[in-house]
Write a protein that holds these residues in place. Structure first.
Motif, PDB file in Angstrom:
ATOM      1  N   ILE A   1       0.859  -1.197   0.000  1.00 35.89           N
ATOM      2  CA  ILE A   1       0.000   0.000   0.000  1.00 35.89           C
ATOM      3  C   ILE A   1       0.892   1.242   0.000  1.00 35.89           C
ATOM      4  N   GLU A   2       0.553   2.177  -0.889  1.00 38.87           N
ATOM      5  CA  GLU A   2       1.283   3.447  -0.900  1.00 38.87           C
ATOM      6  C   GLU A   2       0.687   4.358   0.170  1.00 38.87           C
ATOM      7  N   LEU A   3       1.557   4.922   0.996  1.00 39.98           N
ATOM      8  CA  LEU A   3       1.113   5.783   2.099  1.00 39.98           C
ATOM      9  C   LEU A   3       1.503   7.227   1.802  1.00 39.98           C
ATOM     10  N   VAL A   4       0.512   8.134   1.858  1.00 41.24           N
ATOM     11  CA  VAL A   4       0.779   9.572   1.691  1.00 41.24           C
ATOM     12  C   VAL A   4       0.816  10.173   3.090  1.00 41.24           C
ATOM     13  N   VAL A   5       2.009  10.609   3.526  1.00 43.22           N
ATOM     14  CA  VAL A   5       2.194  11.048   4.911  1.00 43.22           C
ATOM     15  C   VAL A   5       3.002  12.345   4.941  1.00 43.22           C
ATOM     16  N   SER A   6       3.063  12.953   6.130  1.00 46.40           N
ATOM     17  CA  SER A   6       3.896  14.139   6.307  1.00 46.40           C
ATOM     18  C   SER A   6       5.357  13.717   6.434  1.00 46.40           C
ATOM     19  N   THR A   7       6.255  14.703   6.348  1.00 46.97           N
ATOM     20  CA  THR A   7       7.681  14.408   6.486  1.00 46.97           C
ATOM     21  C   THR A   7       7.972  13.820   7.858  1.00 46.97           C
ATOM     22  N   TYR A   8       7.318  14.348   8.889  1.00 48.52           N
ATOM     23  CA  TYR A   8       7.499  13.816  10.244  1.00 48.52           C
ATOM     24  C   TYR A   8       7.085  12.347  10.299  1.00 48.52           C
ATOM     25  N   GLN A   9       5.911  12.045   9.727  1.00 48.32           N
ATOM     26  CA  GLN A   9       5.423  10.661   9.748  1.00 48.32           C
ATOM     27  C   GLN A   9       6.366   9.744   8.953  1.00 48.32           C
TER      28      GLN A   9
ATOM     29  N   LEU B   1       5.644  14.885  18.439  1.00 53.09           N
ATOM     30  CA  LEU B   1       5.856  13.436  18.391  1.00 53.09           C
ATOM     31  C   LEU B   1       4.594  12.686  18.791  1.00 53.09           C
ATOM     32  N   VAL B   2       3.901  13.186  19.787  1.00 54.87           N
ATOM     33  CA  VAL B   2       2.643  12.552  20.216  1.00 54.87           C
ATOM     34  C   VAL B   2       1.639  12.578  19.069  1.00 54.87           C
ATOM     35  N   ARG B   3       1.521  13.719  18.360  1.00 55.26           N
ATOM     36  CA  ARG B   3       0.587  13.821  17.235  1.00 55.26           C
ATOM     37  C   ARG B   3       0.933  12.802  16.135  1.00 55.26           C
ATOM     38  N   VAL B   4       2.229  12.681  15.834  1.00 53.65           N
ATOM     39  CA  VAL B   4       2.651  11.756  14.779  1.00 53.65           C
ATOM     40  C   VAL B   4       2.363  10.315  15.182  1.00 53.65           C
ATOM     41  N   LEU B   5       2.715   9.942  16.404  1.00 52.20           N
ATOM     42  CA  LEU B   5       2.484   8.572  16.868  1.00 52.20           C
ATOM     43  C   LEU B   5       0.994   8.261  16.957  1.00 52.20           C
ATOM     44  N   HIS B   6       0.223   9.240  17.388  1.00 54.67           N
ATOM     45  CA  HIS B   6      -1.230   9.038  17.496  1.00 54.67           C
ATOM     46  C   HIS B   6      -1.832   8.778  16.117  1.00 54.67           C
ATOM     47  N   SER B   7      -1.386   9.528  15.109  1.00 56.67           N
ATOM     48  CA  SER B   7      -1.944   9.367  13.759  1.00 56.67           C
ATOM     49  C   SER B   7      -1.636   7.998  13.170  1.00 56.67           C
ATOM     50  N   LEU B   8      -0.529   7.392  13.595  1.00 57.48           N
ATOM     51  CA  LEU B   8      -0.102   6.115  13.010  1.00 57.48           C
ATOM     52  C   LEU B   8      -0.522   4.900  13.829  1.00 57.48           C
ATOM     53  N   SER B   9      -0.924   5.119  15.091  1.00 61.85           N
ATOM     54  CA  SER B   9      -1.223   3.952  15.938  1.00 61.85           C
ATOM     55  C   SER B   9      -2.597   3.996  16.602  1.00 61.85           C
ATOM     56  N   CYS B  10      -3.202   5.186  16.716  1.00 60.86           N
ATOM     57  CA  CYS B  10      -4.474   5.286  17.456  1.00 60.86           C
ATOM     58  C   CYS B  10      -5.623   5.781  16.596  1.00 60.86           C
ATOM     59  N   ALA B  11      -5.332   6.236  15.393  1.00 58.81           N
ATOM     60  CA  ALA B  11      -6.375   6.827  14.563  1.00 58.81           C
ATOM     61  C   ALA B  11      -6.962   5.785  13.618  1.00 58.81           C
ATOM     62  N   LYS B  12      -7.449   6.257  12.473  1.00 56.30           N
ATOM     63  CA  LYS B  12      -8.159   5.377  11.543  1.00 56.30           C
ATOM     64  C   LYS B  12      -7.253   4.285  10.974  1.00 56.30           C
TER      65      LYS B  12
ATOM     66  N   LYS C   1      -4.081   2.100  11.461  1.00 58.49           N
ATOM     67  CA  LYS C   1      -3.131   1.646  12.493  1.00 58.49           C
ATOM     68  C   LYS C   1      -1.938   0.967  11.826  1.00 58.49           C
ATOM     69  N   ILE C   2      -1.035   1.800  11.334  1.00 63.52           N
ATOM     70  CA  ILE C   2       0.176   1.294  10.687  1.00 63.52           C
ATOM     71  C   ILE C   2       1.104   0.691  11.745  1.00 63.52           C
ATOM     72  N   LEU C   3       1.042   1.249  12.970  1.00 65.18           N
ATOM     73  CA  LEU C   3       1.835   0.764  14.089  1.00 65.18           C
ATOM     74  C   LEU C   3       0.907   0.186  15.149  1.00 65.18           C
ATOM     75  N   VAL C   4       1.402  -0.801  15.861  1.00 69.01           N
ATOM     76  CA  VAL C   4       0.656  -1.377  16.988  1.00 69.01           C
ATOM     77  C   VAL C   4       1.280  -0.821  18.267  1.00 69.01           C
ATOM     78  N   LYS C   5       0.433  -0.261  19.129  1.00 72.22           N
ATOM     79  CA  LYS C   5       0.928   0.371  20.344  1.00 72.22           C
ATOM     80  C   LYS C   5       0.634  -0.500  21.556  1.00 72.22           C
ATOM     81  N   GLU C   6       1.583  -0.538  22.442  1.00 71.52           N
ATOM     82  CA  GLU C   6       1.370  -1.211  23.718  1.00 71.52           C
ATOM     83  C   GLU C   6       1.676  -0.222  24.848  1.00 71.52           C
ATOM     84  N   PRO C   7       0.769  -0.133  25.800  1.00 71.10           N
ATOM     85  CA  PRO C   7      -0.560  -0.780  25.855  1.00 71.10           C
ATOM     86  C   PRO C   7      -1.512  -0.202  24.813  1.00 71.10           C
TER      87      PRO C   7
END
Length: 752
Positions: A582-590, A619-630, A632-638
């Motif tokens: 899948i091609e991902l369109v993301v920000s430079t930070y992401q 950093l919180v915004r970037v991690l949230h967008s990739l693991s907690c939003a629509k 989930k490219i990353l899996v977060k623990e907990p």
């Protein structure tokens, strides 16, 4: 000698003179006067022949040219008046004494016309006396004596009765009866002529009483109509009454009465009952505005515009009505925003802006069409929309809402799917509201932020529309207001040229190619909003891109420094997941964060923090967008929806999506606080600049006058707070730009 066959009087010739005695001459004249009276009274009598006329003229001539003691000029001058007095006493006054109403007026006019005829005849007979004797002794002319005798013996006796009769007939006409207009005109002309060149007789003996009666008449009518009629019906009747009174002036009253009569009628019909008429609950000014009764509003304006300060209550009611309508729309939006079932965040607020723009167009049309663009009504409209357009709606300023709507209209794929002409029209209406906003600086900063995003992320639906909107803003607020925005648009044109140059550079230097597509937009710092610049630790892949572009740019210029704003960058990266690629369109930070997972499958928050060198919030915004939003490219623990420093993150190799290309947005950031802080800072600079500019030209100025001048200079951009200006003045004194006069502390001096 010659003998006249009619009278037996001898007329002397120049060759043979014979003295005419008084009794002999006057007896001859008396016979002529008697004949004249009989003719005037309509009795059986033949008209004067030319010979008789000449004999009477010559007799007076001879009696005036004889040598003393036979020069009878004085006696004849006195006898002229006696002849008139005798005729008035014996014939005229008895004919008027027992007549009333219209019959009195008819006889009065008849006697005046007869009297003028008699004066003309006598003036002919006594012509020599009038031309020489009267002139040499500066006596009243015979015609003047004739008019004076009528005025003193007839007019002063009957004028009260005549006036009463005239006013009674005028009131009959007001009630719809047919009257003899010619008779009235003739009677009123006598009042004018009795002034003998002045208007005092007409004004004192007739006009003053006529005006008083008109006031009483319309006072009675108004007291009845105000209870029985609706405001439109009352206004219609009032206009008709004024029209008919104006017709009366043209038909039989003297033209000098028009303004006085109009003022009397206007006062009784419109001024006395102004408040109850304009404020009637079901039909007053508010009701006419509410029900769009354009014709009635126009009539109301026409009538009250002619009254000094007559439009003030209409302007007040107009202002209150417009404010009430606007506040109702705002309140409905507030209620909708508070309703959890409200559709679409912010959409109702944008609808509000359109509704207020429509409201503005509607009432500006009223001002133009119904109120003839009168300055008082224009000001009322302006004040009303200043109140409406400076309300806070659902926590947002109206400036923010205006910008949000413009942004929505101008964006690619926005909710406006209309033609360019329809969009232009909507933008035109919206921009017209801008002058009513007290803090235009705030609008400018919000608009600049949104414009920057549209330009940088290629979200503008149409570049021509962007330029057209800037032209509208420039027209409303001036070139200084839009100079930075226009610079942004120009920057993008130059940036496209840079991109072409970069492509040519890579083509001619294949060894420099970073191995991936790279697009860089070079911006001018002064035009664009301020963006935070962090020393992001870029992945090796991106470091190569930065270095290549630096090499290219240094070939273009040596005197400019590039500052990289990575927060505005976007990347297209390929995610190889087990189900599919899948091609991902993301920000430079992401992108920088995701590329870390090429070297390890699992990273802790603290490790990511160290690797990227981002601040905690970003950093919180970037991690949230990739693991907690629509997505989930990353899996977060907990597995929670909150990113904390103790969390760990792992690449989600099982991730899949029906699309082969997805865009992963960052959580939105509320920029309002930041914008307001920037605007407040700009305001301080603007106040400082205004104060120094004023003092530089004036050198010495009172403190109060300096504050007032500063307000005037700044009010086109924002409404400066008086306390803020005083605070900036004190700061400039502290910094030795200004000083207080030692002898008078209220005086401020400029320090060169």
């Amino acid at each position: 000698m010659a003998r006249d066959s009619g009278y037996g009087i001898f007329v002397t010739t120049k060759t043979e003179l014979e003295v005419i005695e008084w009794d002999q001459g006057w007896d001859y004249m008396q016979k002529g006067f008697t004949k004249l009276k009989r003719i005037l009274e309509g009795l059986s009598e033949s008209q004067f022949t030319s010979e008789e006329n000449m004999m009477l003229y010559t007799t007076i001539y001879n009696m005036c040219t004889q040598k003393p003691p036979y020069d009878y000029s004085w006696q004849l001058y006195d006898k002229y008046r006696e002849v008139l007095d005798e005729y008035i006493t014996s014939a005229v006054l008895p004919s008027l004494r027992n007549k009333h109403d219209e019959f009195l007026l008819l006889e009065f006019v008849k006697r005046w016309e007869t009297h003028k005829v008699m004066v003309r005849w006598l003036s002919f007979f006594f012509n020599y006396l009038d031309r020489f004797f009267v002139c040499r002794r500066s006596l009243p002319r015979l015609r003047e004596v004739g008019l004076t005798r009528f005025r003193d013996l007839i007019y002063r006796v009957v004028k009260a009765s005549v006036r009463v009769a005239v006013i009674a007939i005028i009131n009959k006409e007001r009630e719809g009866e047919q009257i003899d207009l010619a008779l009235l005109k003739n009677v009123i002309n006598i009042f004018v002529e009795m002034g003998m060149g002045q208007m005092d007789a007409y004004e004192e003996d007739f006009e003053a009483h006529m005006l008083e009666d008109a006031a009483e008449y319309y006072s009675r009518k108004a007291s009845s109509w105000i209870l029985e009629d609706s405001s439109p019906d009352y206004i219609f009747k009032a206009e008709e009454c004024l029209r008919r009174e104006r017709d009366r002036v043209s038909q039989y009253l003297h033209s000098s009465s028009e303004q006085k009569l109009m003022e009397k009628v206007q006062f009784e019909l419109l001024v006395v009952y102004s408040a109850p008429l304009l404020e009637k609950d079901l039909s007053g000014c508010r009701a006419l505005l509410r029900d769009d009764q354009v014709e009635d509003l126009s009539r109301m304006y026409r009538l009250y515009n002619k009254i000094p300060r007559g439009l003030e209550p209409i302007a007040r009611l107009f202002r209150e009505h417009v404010i009430a309508e606007g506040i109702t729309l705002v309140q409905q939006t507030e209620n909708s925003a508070n309703d959890q079932s409200s559709n679409g965040s912010g959409m109702r607020e944008q609808v509000l802006v359109k509704e207020i723009a429509e409201l503005h167009d509607k009432y500006m049309a009223y001002v133009s069409d119904c109120f003839m663009n009168h300055s008082l009504l224009r000001r009322a409209s302006k004040e009303a929309f200043e109140v409406i357009c400076n309300k806070t709606v659902a926590g947002s300023s109206f400036a923010e809402l205006l910008v949000a709507l413009c942004d929505n209209i101008l964006k690619t794929g926005g909710h406006e799917k209309s033609s360019d002409e329809a969009i232009e029209e909507t933008l035109e209406k919206v921009v017209k509201l801008l002058p009513y906003i007290s803090d235009k600086n705030l609008f400018a900063e919000f608009y600049r932020k949104k414009l920057a995003r549209r330009l940088l992320f290629n979200q503008s639906a149409n570049e021509d529309l962007e330029k057209s909107t800037l032209a509208k803003l420039k027209q409303q607020c001036g070139g200084q207001f839009t100079s930075k925005m226009e610079g942004m648009v120009t920057d993008l044109t130059l940036a496209r040229e840079n991109r072409t140059g970069f492509e040519e550079y890579l083509h001619s230097n294949p060894i420099e190619n970073p191995g991936m597509d790279l697009t860089v937009t070079v911006l001018t710092t002064g035009f664009w909003p301020s963006y935070k610049s962090f020393d992001l630790n870029l992945p090796a892949e991106l470091v190569k891109c930065v270095e290549v572009f630096k090499g290219f740019y240094e070939t273009k210029t040596k005197n400019r420094k590039l500052t990289w704003i990575f927060s505005l960058g976007t990347c297209n990266i390929v995610g190889k997941f087990e189900p599919k690629v899948i091609e991902l369109v993301v920000s430079t930070y992401q992108a920088a964060l995701l590329l870390l997972f090429n070297t390890a499958d699992r990273w802790s928050y603290s490790e990511i923090f160290t690797q990227l060198n981002l601040n905690h919030d970003d950093l919180v915004r970037v991690l949230h967008s990739l693991s907690c939003a629509k997505y989930k490219i990353l899996v977060k623990e907990p597995n929670t929806n909150t990113v904390l420093p103790n969390d760990t993150f792992e690449f989600n190799s099982k991730f899949t999506h029906r699309m082969r290309r997805i865009k992963i947005p960052l959580p939105p950031v509320d920029e309002t606080k930041e914008v307001i802080e920037d605007v407040d800072k700009d305001k301080r600079y603007a106040i400082d600049a205004a104060v120094v500019r004023i003092m530089k030209s004036r050198k010495v100025l009172r403190h109060h006058e300096l504050v007032v001048e500063c307000v005037k200079q700044l009010e086109n951009m924002f409404k400066p707070d008086i306390r803020a200006i005083k605070k900036r003045i004190e700061d400039l004194i502290t910094r030795d730009y200004l000083e207080r006069d030692k002898e008078n502390l209220n005086m401020i001096r400029y320090l060169a």
